[in-house]
Design a protein around this motif. Structure first.
Motif, short mmCIF file in Angstrom:
data_model
loop_
_atom_site.label_atom_id
_atom_site.label_comp_id
_atom_site.label_asym_id
_atom_site.label_seq_id
_atom_site.Cartn_x
_atom_site.Cartn_y
_atom_site.Cartn_z
N CYS A 67 0.82 -1.10 0.13
CA CYS A 67 0.15 0.17 -0.17
C CYS A 67 0.82 1.34 -0.12
CB CYS A 67 -0.97 -0.01 1.14
SG CYS A 67 -2.22 -1.12 1.22
N ASP A 68 1.87 1.20 0.75
CA ASP A 68 2.93 2.41 0.75
C ASP A 68 3.50 2.63 -0.58
OD1 ASP A 68 2.67 2.98 3.31
OD2 ASP A 68 4.35 1.72 4.01
N TYR A 69 3.81 1.60 -1.33
CA TYR A 69 4.52 1.94 -2.70
C TYR A 69 3.35 2.22 -3.63
CZ TYR A 69 6.38 0.39 -7.15
OH TYR A 69 6.64 0.48 -8.32
N VAL A 70 2.28 1.58 -3.55
CA VAL A 70 1.18 1.96 -4.52
C VAL A 70 0.68 3.48 -4.31
CG1 VAL A 70 -1.42 1.83 -5.19
CG2 VAL A 70 0.29 -0.40 -4.84
N GLY A 71 0.39 3.89 -3.03
CA GLY A 71 0.33 5.21 -2.75
C GLY A 71 1.30 6.26 -3.00
#
Length: 137
Positions: A67-71
């Motif tokens: 999620c951090d990467y996608v965000g």
């Protein structure tokens, strides 16, 4: 001769725009803090409840990383991470460059004549005309 010890950072902080290495101060002794190493867990040896807890935390940490990467990727794509008025800053520098280019072209066209020289010529010509006119009368 004894090899020099390189000072290792006490803590490394990873940010979106780089890393920050934090070194210990002179008050703290490097030898006082021992590095705490977590034991490696073999999921095959765990009982039912600890195995479920291990799997849940592992999946949760991987999901959070994803999620951090996608965000961060979406924030970069939509331009949320760029300065709010970057387009205004770019326009200012573009206008400044255009003015400098126009000034350079004007200097080339003048061929050494400056505003002061032009004003002096105008003032001199008007003063000589005034002198000539005053001598006629």
């Amino acid at each position: 001769m004894e090899p020099r010890k390189t000072k290792e950072p006490r803590r490394v902080i990873h940010c979106s725009d780089g890393t920050l290495e934090e070194y210990s101060s002179g008050d703290e002794s490097d030898g006082q803090k021992a590095k705490v190493e977590l034991p490696v867990v073999d999921p095959k040896t765990l009982t039912w409840f600890p195995w479920m807890w291990y799997q849940t935390t592992w999946v949760g940490s991987k999901t959070l990383s994803a999620c951090d990467y996608v965000g961060e990727s979406l924030a970069n794509f939509f331009g949320i991470t760029s300065p709010k008025f970057q387009f205004e800053i770019n326009e200012y520098y573009r206008m400044k460059a255009e003015e400098a280019e126009a000034q350079r072209k004007e200097d080339l066209e003048m061929g050494g004549w400056t505003e002061n020289n032009r004003n002096n010529l105008v003032n001199n010509s008007t003063s000589t005309e005034q002198v000539e006119n005053s001598q006629r009368f």
